[in-house]
Design a protein around this motif. Structure first.
Motif, short mmCIF file in Angstrom:
data_model
loop_
_atom_site.label_atom_id
_atom_site.label_comp_id
_atom_site.label_asym_id
_atom_site.label_seq_id
_atom_site.Cartn_x
_atom_site.Cartn_y
_atom_site.Cartn_z
N TYR A 16 0.83 -1.20 0.00
CA TYR A 16 0.00 0.00 0.00
C TYR A 16 0.87 1.26 0.00
CZ TYR A 16 -4.72 -1.91 0.63
OH TYR A 16 -5.93 -2.52 0.44
N LEU A 17 1.96 1.22 0.75
CA LEU A 17 2.83 2.39 0.84
C LEU A 17 3.46 2.73 -0.50
CD1 LEU A 17 4.25 4.56 2.55
CD2 LEU A 17 6.07 2.89 2.97
N VAL A 18 4.02 1.73 -1.18
CA VAL A 18 4.69 2.01 -2.45
C VAL A 18 3.67 2.42 -3.50
CG1 VAL A 18 4.67 -0.32 -3.42
CG2 VAL A 18 6.54 1.22 -3.96
N LYS A 19 2.45 1.88 -3.41
CA LYS A 19 1.40 2.32 -4.33
C LYS A 19 1.04 3.78 -4.08
CE LYS A 19 -3.37 1.49 -5.79
NZ LYS A 19 -4.64 0.79 -5.47
N ALA A 20 0.90 4.14 -2.80
CA ALA A 20 0.57 5.53 -2.47
C ALA A 20 1.67 6.48 -2.92
CB ALA A 20 0.35 5.65 -0.96
N CYS A 21 2.93 6.06 -2.75
CA CYS A 21 4.06 6.92 -3.11
C CYS A 21 4.14 7.15 -4.61
CB CYS A 21 5.37 6.29 -2.63
SG CYS A 21 5.59 6.30 -0.84
N THR A 22 3.73 6.18 -5.39
CA THR A 22 3.90 6.28 -6.84
C THR A 22 2.65 6.74 -7.57
OG1 THR A 22 3.39 3.91 -7.03
CG2 THR A 22 5.71 4.53 -6.91
N SER A 23 1.52 6.84 -6.88
CA SER A 23 0.28 7.20 -7.56
C SER A 23 -0.30 8.53 -7.09
CB SER A 23 -0.77 6.10 -7.37
OG SER A 23 -1.10 5.96 -5.99
N SER A 24 0.32 9.19 -6.12
CA SER A 24 -0.21 10.46 -5.63
C SER A 24 -0.08 11.55 -6.68
CB SER A 24 0.49 10.88 -4.33
OG SER A 24 1.87 10.99 -4.54
N VAL A 25 -1.04 12.48 -6.69
CA VAL A 25 -1.06 13.58 -7.64
C VAL A 25 -0.27 14.74 -7.06
CG1 VAL A 25 -2.54 15.18 -8.89
CG2 VAL A 25 -3.29 12.84 -8.50
N ALA A 26 0.52 15.41 -7.91
CA ALA A 26 1.38 16.50 -7.44
C ALA A 26 0.56 17.65 -6.86
CB ALA A 26 2.26 16.99 -8.58
N MET A 27 1.01 18.17 -5.72
CA MET A 27 0.39 19.31 -5.07
C MET A 27 1.48 20.10 -4.35
SD MET A 27 -1.26 17.48 -1.67
CE MET A 27 -1.43 19.00 -0.76
N ASN A 28 1.16 21.34 -3.99
CA ASN A 28 2.09 22.12 -3.19
C ASN A 28 2.01 21.64 -1.75
OD1 ASN A 28 3.75 23.99 -2.01
ND2 ASN A 28 2.80 25.77 -2.94
#
Length: 364
Positions: free
Chosen positions: A100-112
């Motif tokens: 779950y962690l690696v999925k979250a790290c690689t699929s998050s949308v860029a934000m400030n």
């Protein structure tokens, strides 16, 4: 297919592990664990998801342990049983959390990811030239120029720092963007950039020693990036995405290039700072254990039902429960089609290809 063989059973464990470690997409790794029960057991027993996380984010080497929280915020405890069964349940939990962690790290949308300012190493005029101005993308606010300015120095090698708190204590950072300030109200409209920049990430010290000026523990330091003397948003992309544990980012401004005509001193001025990345909270949180600096990685099971980030394409996404139902119905569809053919025996082995909801949802 009649001559196909399971290569994991034909190769030695080290060779099989080297092959699977070549996968750099976490979704592919979870799909591998869905192929069969033996493949799933191999992936979990060898902690391959954890190894992939460590390869992508070396900051995770400081994880002391991982904890899964239930809907009441309490730790998940395995049922009493043999030591082997307890160990296997622990490996399964670690597999889930790291996947779950690696999925979250690689699929998050860029934000400030900046939440607020902490402070600057120096400021020429407060509050007019405060670090708080660097959070405002506009050059003018309420009829005034918006920027941060350092104190003046005669030595061009005196550095400056800008320190920020991020939106959560665990973030993935990919890029930091900085716009130097151009003083149009001065003769020649000088640009007060630095020669180069460097970035640090870390966490606050739990107990501050009165004799220690440093309030933070830095767990990552970037390479040094050259900065140009131009009035534009300059983008500094990190060599690899960085997992910031503790939610503190510091910008080091190295070297001064512009003298102020009025006093002959060298200044650095910044009009805007942007930190691009993604927050991994609330599904993930950390407890930092001082003075060792290691941390406990926690995953909230209840928060997992919410998206980590949103994107403009979410409205067109297929609901997860529809995808899960589609996978479950696949066997039934195949059986119906084979019934029309009438000559092919159904060799589907439910036990061999059994996957849990986590792997099913992830692989899709």
């Amino acid at each position: 297919m009649e001559y196909s063989r399971d290569f994991l059973s034909c190769l030695d464990s080290d060779t099989s592990l080297k092959i699977l470690m070549c996968l750099d997409d976490p979704a592919d790794l979870v799909r591998v664990s869905c192929v069969s029960r033996s493949w799933r057991r191999y992936v979990i027993a060898n902690c391959i998801c954890k190894q992939l996380c460590l390869k992508m984010f070396p900051q995770l080497s400081r994880v002391a342990c991982v904890v899964e929280l239930n809907q009441h915020g309490a730790k998940e405890h395995a049922d009493v049983g043999s030591s082997n069964s307890m160990e296997w349940l622990t490996l399964q939990r670690d597999h889930r959390i790291y996947a779950y962690l690696v999925k979250a790290c690689t699929s998050s949308v860029a934000m400030n990811c900046i939440a607020k300012t902490i402070g600057a190493s120096s400021t020429d005029n407060l509050p007019q030239e405060s670090i708080d101005n660097t959070l405002e993308p506009r050059d003018h606010v309420a009829g005034r120029f918006s920027y941060w300015s350092s104190n003046g120095q005669s030595n061009p090698n005196v550095p400056e720092t800008l320190t920020y708190e991020l939106v959560s204590e665990i973030c993935v950072i990919t890029e930091i963007n900085i716009q130097p300030f151009q003083a149009h109200f001065q003769m020649g409209s000088p640009i007060y950039s630095a020669k180069s920049v460097r970035f640090k990430m870390g966490h606050p010290k739990s107990s501050l020693d009165a004799l220690d000026d440093e309030k933070f523990v830095w767990t990552y330091t970037s390479p040094e990036f050259p900065m140009t003397q131009e009035n534009r948003l300059q983008k500094f992309r990190l060599p690899e995405p960085v997992l910031c544990i503790g939610g503190i980012l510091q910008i080091e401004l190295l070297g001064r290039v512009q003298r102020q005509e009025m006093d002959g001193l060298l200044y650095i001025c910044v009009s805007y700072v942007e930190v691009l990345g993604g927050s991994l909270s609330p599904p993930f949180s950390v407890d930092i254990l001082e003075p060792s600096g290691v941390f406990v990685l926690k995953r909230d099971q209840l928060a997992n039902c919410q998206p980590l980030m949103t994107s403009e394409n979410d409205s067109q996404a297929i609901p997860a429960h529809h995808m899960r139902r589609g996978l479950r119905d696949f066997q039934h569809i195949v059986t119906i089609l084979r019934g029309h053919i009438g000559v092919v025996e159904d060799d589907w082995d439910e036990e061999e290809y059994e996957v849990d909801d986590f792997e099913e949802e992830y692989a899709l």
